[in-house]
Enzyme design. Structure first.
Site, mmCIF file in Angstrom:
data_model
loop_
_atom_site.group_PDB
_atom_site.id
_atom_site.type_symbol
_atom_site.label_atom_id
_atom_site.label_comp_id
_atom_site.label_asym_id
_atom_site.label_seq_id
_atom_site.Cartn_x
_atom_site.Cartn_y
_atom_site.Cartn_z
ATOM 1 C CB SER A 190 -0.965 -0.002 1.194
ATOM 2 O OG SER A 190 -1.979 0.942 1.005
ATOM 3 C CG ASP A 347 -6.834 -2.356 -4.091
ATOM 4 O OD1 ASP A 347 -7.108 -1.136 -3.891
ATOM 5 O OD2 ASP A 347 -5.728 -2.677 -3.891
ATOM 6 C CG HIS A 377 -5.890 -1.355 -0.396
ATOM 7 N ND1 HIS A 377 -5.204 -1.697 -1.299
ATOM 8 C CD2 HIS A 377 -5.456 -0.928 0.661
ATOM 9 C CE1 HIS A 377 -4.235 -0.831 -0.881
ATOM 10 N NE2 HIS A 377 -4.479 -0.388 0.377
#
Ligand code: NAG
Ligand code: NAG
Length: 407
Positions: A190, A347, A377
């Site tokens: 991320s 995501d 995610h």
């Protein structure tokens, strides 16, 4: 009695209503994700209330909830030793498998996610993840405990990761940890994937470091903030746990900007067609060109005719490749290490990762794009007791197996 039953029923309906959200069919374990999401939404709302009452910054509220939860997770792979030290003034934790070996070990530098603002690398799921990498790969793992928003903003997070990386890659430091200089990877998820990509670009170009990363592993990385309407942003804007507005807020917080701009940037008002500043950058994130048709589906680019040019002027970092690694020049990408990029279908950041994979390939870098049709995610951090998903466990196993084969 009747009244009590009535109230209980009403409460149950209210709770179910709060928890229930329609989810894409392919998502793994939908009910678990709904409960996780409802908890997270609850914590974010608490943060907003505390913030508006002036009690505490919203990010601090969310982070203390995360830290409280993560402290409950039992420590795994206890044979792995952990040492908390400074690398050139930056806090890091070094994990190493016990015993000395004749042969030099491999190493992974890990940069955790959490929107440049959240999470605790030494606790809970990130601690478990680093211990698992160290154990499965018999490798030294360094996790960077960089300072975060709202206490610091771009470029501090980036600078601290670069400093830690340059320090670790010094031949005498690698020797101290018995690490093979030819076999060091950088990895992040991320926002940590954003920092890992930026660090990999920087080390690739840097003439003062003789040792380079051999590999980069980017787990659903966030790589650009010029288009909040890529096909995946449009498709997944309301899929938990990373809603489009939440991602936009993380960006604004990272760049130390006014959070009210969220409403403008999610409509791409900052990159409207009247903004000439952008002509060069646009081709680097032209997803109609960089992504295959099956990924784009029926989605069309959204760029309003007129927008708010002031946003780009006030936030030049939006065009800075240290903040948005997808905007790097081809020559920079060319110097970057071989890549593994993990993406999830559900995501908002899927297309950030896929566009980067394509651009690296076009620049001559070998790329493995591991795509999870049931991925959402954050799944890699949900691979450990008490909060785990089958897709998270698979994703962790697969990226570690790739590292084992190629590092
Ligand atoms: C490294 O050297 C190359 C060629 O000598 C030069 O073009 C580049 O700007 C240098 N990079 C840095 C970061 O100084
Ligand atoms: C993006 O790529 C498409 C297809 O190649 C092209 O038609 C379009 O003009 C490009 N857009 C920009 C802004 O470069």
């Amino acid at each position: 009695m009747k009244l009590l039953c009535g109230i209980t029923l009403l409460l149950a309906v209210a709770v179910a209503y709060y928890i229930y959200i329609p989810l894409p069919r392919a998502i793994s374990e939908p009910w678990k994700l709904m409960v996780l999401d409802a908890t997270f939404r609850g914590v974010v709302s608490m943060g907003d209330v505390a913030h508006s009452l002036g009690l505490s910054h919203r990010v601090h509220v969310i982070n203390s909830a995360i830290i409280n939860f993560e402290s409950l997770v039992p420590v795994t792979n206890q044979e792995i030793q952990a040492e908390d030290i400074l690398f050139d003034g930056v806090h890091v934790r070094v994990y190493h498998p016990p015993g000395r070996k004749e042969k030099l070990r491999r190493a992974v530098m890990f940069i955790h996610g959490g929107g440049w603002a959240l999470c605790a690398p030494k606790l809970g799921s990130y601690d478990s993840l680093c211990r698992q990498m160290a154990a499965d790969l018999d490798a030294v793992v360094v996790t960077v405990d960089y300072r975060m928003a709202p206490d610091v903003h771009f470029p501090v997070q980036y600078d601290e990761c670069v400093r830690a990386a340059k320090h670790f890659l010094r031949p005498e430091v690698l020797a101290q940890y018995s690490v093979d200089p030819e076999r060091v990877a950088v990895c992040g998820d991320s926002a940590g994937g954003n920092l890992a990509a930026a660090v990999a670009q920087r080390i690739g170009m840097d003439n003062s470091t003789s040792v380079k990363f051999k590999l980069q592993v980017l787990i659903y990385p966030v790589l650009q903030a010029l288009d909040f309407n890529t096909a995946s942003y449009q498709q997944n804007q309301n899929v938990p746990i990373l809603y489009r507005t939440l991602m936009a807020r993380f960006w604004l917080e990272y760049l130390d900007s006014d959070l009210d701009l969220v409403h403008s940037i999610i409509k791409n008002k900052h990159t409207a067609q009247d903004q000439s500043l952008l002509s060069l950058s646009r081709s680097k994130l032209n997803w109609t060109n960089l992504l295959p048709k099956r990924v784009i589906k029926h989605y069309k680019p959204i760029f309003p005719l007129t927008g708010s040019p002031k946003i780009l002027k006030d936030l030049p970092a939006l065009l800075d490749a240290r903040a948005a690694p997808l905007l790097a020049e081809d020559e920079v990408l060319h110097m970057a290490p071989r890549a593994y990029i993990l993406t999830g279908e559900h995501d908002v950041l899927r297309d950030d990762g896929m566009m980067y994979a394509r651009r690296l390939e076009l620049a001559g870098v070998s790329v493995t794009n591991d795509h999870y049709e049931d991925g959402f995610h954050g799944c890699v951090t949900f691979a450990f007791w008490p909060c785990y998903f089958s897709v998270g466990i698979r994703a962790v196993q697969n990226y570690i197996a790739w590292l084992d084969e190629h590092l």
